[in-house]
Design an enzyme around this catalytic site. Structure first.
Site, PDB file in Angstrom:
ATOM      1  N   CYS A   1      19.770  -9.410   4.663  1.00  0.00           N
ATOM      2  CA  CYS A   1      18.984  -8.245   5.076  1.00  0.00           C
ATOM      3  C   CYS A   1      17.613  -8.639   5.584  1.00  0.00           C
ATOM      4  CB  CYS A   1      18.850  -7.272   3.911  1.00  0.00           C
ATOM      5  SG  CYS A   1      18.064  -7.982   2.436  1.00  0.00           S
TER       6      CYS A   1
ATOM      7  N   GLN B   1      25.043  -6.529   8.460  1.00  0.00           N
ATOM      8  CA  GLN B   1      24.909  -7.843   7.837  1.00  0.00           C
ATOM      9  C   GLN B   1      26.179  -8.312   7.154  1.00  0.00           C
ATOM     10  OE1 GLN B   1      21.920  -6.203   4.903  1.00  0.00           O
ATOM     11  NE2 GLN B   1      22.940  -7.649   3.515  1.00  0.00           N
TER      12      GLN B   1
ATOM     13  N   HIS C   1      15.779  -5.378  -1.061  1.00  0.00           N
ATOM     14  CA  HIS C   1      16.437  -5.176   0.230  1.00  0.00           C
ATOM     15  C   HIS C   1      15.395  -5.062   1.334  1.00  0.00           C
ATOM     16  CE1 HIS C   1      19.705  -4.198   2.878  1.00  0.00           C
ATOM     17  NE2 HIS C   1      19.313  -2.954   3.087  1.00  0.00           N
TER      18      HIS C   1
ATOM     19  N   ASN D   1      18.525   0.458   8.722  1.00  0.00           N
ATOM     20  CA  ASN D   1      19.184  -0.403   7.748  1.00  0.00           C
ATOM     21  C   ASN D   1      20.059  -1.420   8.482  1.00  0.00           C
ATOM     22  OD1 ASN D   1      20.000  -1.424   5.299  1.00  0.00           O
ATOM     23  ND2 ASN D   1      20.821   0.497   4.517  1.00  0.00           N
TER      24      ASN D   1
END
Length: 343
Positions: A137, A131, A275, A295
């Site tokens: 996110c 990102q 997140h 992630n």
């Protein structure tokens, strides 16, 4: 950017670290070369200080014999405060799901859950993405859940455009690099369909919506609704993840997240969700049960872009709040479901 006041602070504190200053400087030089880092003179001093503090923290934590290890990565020259300001971005929706049809809450039934699940090995998860310094996110969690649902339903894994969400979903409460939620992302997908990643590339900054000039990866109407997952319930989340990748939110503004390298992370995070990430499996390692989480900080972070985090701990919220806000989209397609993906 670190503040000038910090940049001008004395470097004498470095000599009090576990390693001599000369060794820290040598490691810092290697770090800069590895990650192609360049700084102006004043910033260089501040980055060296942050690097030294992070190095000391890494060596201290790794010396405790924990179930996880930390390491130097591309975030090792940032303070924890700076990192938290730059790489989070999840903001709970003020009006969850809006007009997107609610298809009920996913709860564990009488099914026998597999001991382990890994959708990265079943063709339902795209490669790790990054990102950048943009609070998007939520967009990566949204596309990840949609990519997984589409792959399981159709057998075709398509990388979808996060930049489209950043640019085009403001009327659903999203704020691009200023943060957003997966709820709004799913609402947008239901209303507009999705471009492929290749035709609408990620820029890590806000832009003008260009969704009319792209290749369609997920046609409008493919997203027919959503399910949330029973909160604060490990078995229900396991059941959902056994079915498909699930969007989740966690608190990730801690140094252990910033510098995570491997193992099962446990005991060092709270429940202030900031997140958005993607649960893509679960398993057991070294006697500890874990969730496998994708992630959006690039493949240089963690386990090639992934995290293993404690599953079934004492806290009902789950480690780092992982069981507080899970959900997934329901995608339809003319192609048959590939049952063999679930084997």
């Amino acid at each position: 950017m670190l503040r000038v006041a910090a940049a001008s602070a004395s470097l004498l504190t470095l000599s009090q670290a576990r390693r001599p200053l000369s060794e820290v400087e040598t490691l810092f030089g290697a770090f800069k070369a590895q990650f192609s880092k360049e700084y102006e003179a004043m910033e260089h001093k501040a980055r060296l200080e942050a690097f030294a503090d992070n190095l000391e923290f890494i060596e201290s934590e790794n010396g405790k014999g924990l179930s996880y290890t930390l390491g130097l990565n591309h975030f090792a020259d940032m303070t924890s405060e700076e990192f938290a300001m730059s790489y989070m971005g999840y903001k709970p929706s003020k009006k969850p799901w809006g007009g997107l049809p609610y298809l009920g809450s996913h709860e564990v039934g009488n099914e026998t859950l597999p001991d382990s699940v890994d959708w990265t090995q079943k063709g339902a998860v795209t490669a790790a993405k990054n990102q950048g310094q943009c609070g998007s996110c939520w967009a990566f969690s949204t596309t990840g859940a949609l990519e997984g649902a589409l792959a399981i339903a159709s057998g075709k894994l398509v990388s979808l455009s996060e930049q489209q969400l950043v640019d085009c979903s403001k009327k659903f409460g999203e704020n691009g690099c200023g943060g957003g939620s997966m709820d709004g992302g799913f609402q947008y997908a239901e209303s507009a369909g999705f471009c492929t990643e290749d035709s609408y590339k990620y820029k890590a900054k806000n832009g003008i919506c260009q969704a009319t000039n792209c290749d369609v990866g997920l046609p409008k109407g493919s997203v027919v609704g959503f399910k949330d997952v029973k909160t604060l319930d490990t078995a229900s989340l396991m059941s959902a993840v056994a079915q498909q990748p699930v969007s989740i939110a966690i608190e990730a503004d801690k140094m252990v997240f910033q510098l995570y390298r491997s193992g099962v992370l446990t005991g060092n995070c709270g429940t202030k969700l900031d997140h958005g990430v993607l649960a893509v499996g679960y398993g057991t390692e070294g006697g500890k049960d874990y969730w496998l989480v994708k992630n959006s900080w690039g493949p240089q972070w963690g386990i090639n872009g992934y995290l293993k985090i404690l599953r079934g701990g004492v806290a009902k919220e789950g480690e780092c709040g992982i069981q507080m806000d899970p959900s997934y989209p329901v995608v339809k397609t003319a192609a048959p479901v590939l049952a063999d993906l679930l084997v």
